[in-house]
Design a protein around this motif. Structure first.
Motif, mmCIF file in Angstrom:
data_model
loop_
_atom_site.group_PDB
_atom_site.id
_atom_site.type_symbol
_atom_site.label_atom_id
_atom_site.label_comp_id
_atom_site.label_asym_id
_atom_site.label_seq_id
_atom_site.Cartn_x
_atom_site.Cartn_y
_atom_site.Cartn_z
ATOM 1 N N GLN A 256 0.801 -1.220 0.000
ATOM 2 C CA GLN A 256 0.000 0.000 0.000
ATOM 3 C C GLN A 256 0.842 1.282 0.000
ATOM 4 O O GLN A 256 0.364 2.334 0.399
ATOM 5 N N GLY A 257 2.073 1.195 -0.403
ATOM 6 C CA GLY A 257 2.897 2.394 -0.472
ATOM 7 C C GLY A 257 2.367 3.386 -1.487
ATOM 8 O O GLY A 257 1.814 3.008 -2.525
ATOM 9 N N GLU A 258 2.512 4.682 -1.184
ATOM 10 C CA GLU A 258 2.026 5.734 -2.087
ATOM 11 C C GLU A 258 3.131 6.103 -3.082
ATOM 12 O O GLU A 258 3.809 7.118 -2.960
ATOM 13 N N CYS A 259 3.294 5.238 -4.051
ATOM 14 C CA CYS A 259 4.309 5.494 -5.084
ATOM 15 C C CYS A 259 3.845 4.851 -6.387
ATOM 16 O O CYS A 259 2.690 4.463 -6.514
ATOM 17 N N ALA A 260 4.738 4.746 -7.334
ATOM 18 C CA ALA A 260 4.377 4.305 -8.680
ATOM 19 C C ALA A 260 3.703 2.929 -8.667
ATOM 20 O O ALA A 260 3.966 2.093 -7.798
ATOM 21 N N ASP A 261 2.838 2.721 -9.661
ATOM 22 C CA ASP A 261 2.113 1.458 -9.759
ATOM 23 C C ASP A 261 2.009 1.085 -11.226
ATOM 24 O O ASP A 261 2.187 1.935 -12.116
ATOM 25 N N PHE A 262 1.756 -0.212 -11.498
ATOM 26 C CA PHE A 262 1.457 -0.602 -12.874
ATOM 27 C C PHE A 262 0.522 -1.793 -12.882
ATOM 28 O O PHE A 262 0.226 -2.372 -11.838
ATOM 29 N N ASP A 263 0.007 -2.133 -14.067
ATOM 30 C CA ASP A 263 -1.181 -2.982 -14.188
ATOM 31 C C ASP A 263 -0.904 -4.441 -13.831
ATOM 32 O O ASP A 263 0.230 -4.923 -13.860
ATOM 33 N N ASP A 264 -2.022 -5.140 -13.512
ATOM 34 C CA ASP A 264 -1.934 -6.548 -13.112
ATOM 35 C C ASP A 264 -1.430 -7.437 -14.237
ATOM 36 O O ASP A 264 -0.736 -8.432 -13.988
ATOM 37 N N THR A 265 -1.800 -7.121 -15.457
ATOM 38 C CA THR A 265 -1.400 -7.970 -16.583
ATOM 39 C C THR A 265 0.117 -8.052 -16.688
ATOM 40 O O THR A 265 0.693 -9.141 -16.847
ATOM 41 N N THR A 266 0.783 -6.910 -16.568
ATOM 42 C CA THR A 266 2.250 -6.896 -16.624
ATOM 43 C C THR A 266 2.840 -7.651 -15.453
ATOM 44 O O THR A 266 3.805 -8.405 -15.602
ATOM 45 N N LEU A 267 2.238 -7.481 -14.262
ATOM 46 C CA LEU A 267 2.713 -8.209 -13.085
ATOM 47 C C LEU A 267 2.638 -9.720 -13.300
ATOM 48 O O LEU A 267 3.584 -10.459 -13.005
ATOM 49 N N GLU A 268 1.511 -10.166 -13.792
ATOM 50 C CA GLU A 268 1.305 -11.600 -13.994
ATOM 51 C C GLU A 268 2.261 -12.146 -15.055
ATOM 52 O O GLU A 268 2.778 -13.261 -14.925
ATOM 53 N N GLN A 269 2.504 -11.372 -16.112
ATOM 54 C CA GLN A 269 3.418 -11.823 -17.169
ATOM 55 C C GLN A 269 4.844 -11.962 -16.623
ATOM 56 O O GLN A 269 5.531 -12.950 -16.895
ATOM 57 N N LEU A 270 5.289 -10.987 -15.842
ATOM 58 C CA LEU A 270 6.635 -11.045 -15.284
ATOM 59 C C LEU A 270 6.773 -12.189 -14.287
ATOM 60 O O LEU A 270 7.791 -12.886 -14.249
ATOM 61 N N ALA A 271 5.730 -12.397 -13.449
ATOM 62 C CA ALA A 271 5.765 -13.491 -12.479
ATOM 63 C C ALA A 271 5.809 -14.838 -13.186
ATOM 64 O O ALA A 271 6.574 -15.739 -12.802
ATOM 65 N N ALA A 272 4.989 -14.998 -14.213
ATOM 66 C CA ALA A 272 4.970 -16.256 -14.958
ATOM 67 C C ALA A 272 6.326 -16.523 -15.621
ATOM 68 O O ALA A 272 6.808 -17.664 -15.660
ATOM 69 N N GLN A 273 6.957 -15.468 -16.115
ATOM 70 C CA GLN A 273 8.269 -15.629 -16.745
ATOM 71 C C GLN A 273 9.318 -16.056 -15.721
ATOM 72 O O GLN A 273 10.130 -16.951 -15.986
ATOM 73 N N ALA A 274 9.306 -15.447 -14.529
ATOM 74 C CA ALA A 274 10.279 -15.809 -13.494
ATOM 75 C C ALA A 274 10.074 -17.246 -13.023
ATOM 76 O O ALA A 274 11.043 -17.991 -12.804
ATOM 77 N N VAL A 275 8.804 -17.656 -12.855
ATOM 78 C CA VAL A 275 8.512 -19.038 -12.441
ATOM 79 C C VAL A 275 8.966 -20.008 -13.517
ATOM 80 O O VAL A 275 9.542 -21.058 -13.230
ATOM 81 N N SER A 276 8.704 -19.656 -14.778
ATOM 82 C CA SER A 276 9.084 -20.533 -15.892
ATOM 83 C C SER A 276 10.602 -20.672 -15.998
ATOM 84 O O SER A 276 11.117 -21.767 -16.252
ATOM 85 N N GLU A 277 11.328 -19.563 -15.797
ATOM 86 C CA GLU A 277 12.791 -19.587 -15.904
ATOM 87 C C GLU A 277 13.456 -20.032 -14.608
ATOM 88 O O GLU A 277 14.672 -20.192 -14.558
#
Length: 300
Positions: free
Chosen positions: A110-131
């Motif tokens: 809940q920090g008051e700083c930059a944010d970005f969308d769930d789709t990008t988060l999920e793509q990056l997480a899936a890539q890290a899990v895959s690699e």
């Protein structure tokens, strides 16, 4: 440019060659330093960029590692109860706990700083899990700000990776600072290049200064010799022409011819001695002399 003052007033092919030599030496000195600047200036910019990225990566890795230690995984269930109690939960940089297979909703800090969308988060997480390893990426935030992202996968003890902790930070200030460094390096390189060119021109003048001074002394010697020999040479010519026209006067003119020849020899010897003294080949011998002796020598 004291080293080149003598040559400024000189004319002729030798003086022109010295001027060209000075110019080429200046160009060579400037070119060598330019090569150094071309190598080192981009290196400075590159090292600054790498340093800023390494600093941001270390900060994000600190967050992802700490959060990963607070997660409890049991099969497909994940327990994040300890995470909200940590001060990082409401601080920057922000982080999110993301499932690698969308088996649970994304959990965000809940920090008051930059944010970005769930789709990008999920793509990056899936890539890290895959690699099966952490990764670093650059992304754009919800307000199109540049973000630096660290993704670290987590897993239940002894099992495969099931999700990842994603931390991100606004990298805009670092990019601005890096561009400022680029501008300073470019401006500094241009100023330094101009300074090197001026210094090279001055050093080249100092380097060929002795040659220019020697050439100047040679020209002065020739000019003085021509001026001082003009009178005895004219007298010798007059006596020779008179002897040709009137052979009877040869015996009368001969002593004067010898006298003029001796005078020419004294003039040449004096000029050569003065030239050697000016060139430093000989040193002036200082001896005490009574004034009446000097008067006797001059009058006699």
């Amino acid at each position: 440019m004291r080293g080149m003052r003598p040559i400024k007033s000189m004319k002729g092919e030798a003086a022109e060659r010295l001027r060209r030599l000075r110019l080429w030496l200046s160009v060579l000195f400037t070119a060598m330093n330019t090569v150094g600047l071309v190598v080192f200036a981009p290196l400075i910019v590159y090292l600054d960029e790498q340093g800023r990225q390494a600093s941001a990566e270390a900060e994000l890795r600190r967050v992802t590692s700490a959060v990963a230690r607070l997660i409890r995984v049991d099969g497909n269930a994940i327990d994040v109860a300890l995470v909200p109690n940590d001060p990082m939960y409401r601080a920057c940089p922000r982080f999110a706990i993301v499932s690698g297979d969308a088996s649970f909703p994304t959990f965000r800090s809940q920090g008051e700083c930059a944010d970005f969308d769930d789709t990008t988060l999920e793509q990056l997480a899936a890539q890290a899990v895959s690699e099966r390893g952490s990764l670093v990426a650059e992304a754009r935030g919800t307000r199109d700000e540049p973000l630096y992202v660290m993704v670290e996968p987590y897993a239940e003890s002894g099992s495969q990776y099931t999700g990842a902790v994603v931390a991100w930070a606004d990298f805009g200030d670092q990019i601005t600072a890096h561009r400022r460094v680029q501008t300073l390096v470019l401006a500094g390189s241009l100023v330094l290049l101009v300074g090197v060119a001026v210094a090279g021109y001055w050093l080249a003048g100092r380097a060929i200064g002795p040659a220019a001074a020697a050439l100047k002394r040679q020209e002065e010697l020739l000019a003085d010799t021509a001026h001082d020999l003009r009178t005895p040479v004219a007298a010798l010519r007059a006596h020779a022409e008179t002897a040709v026209r009137d052979p009877a006067q040869r015996n009368k003119l001969l002593p004067d011819v010898v006298k003029q020849a001796a005078r020419m020899g004294d003039i040449i010897e004096g000029l050569l001695k003065r030239h050697r003294l000016a060139a430093g080949v000989e040193e002036l011998s200082m001896q005490p002399l009574w004034l009446d002796q000097l008067v006797d020598v001059v009058v006699g």
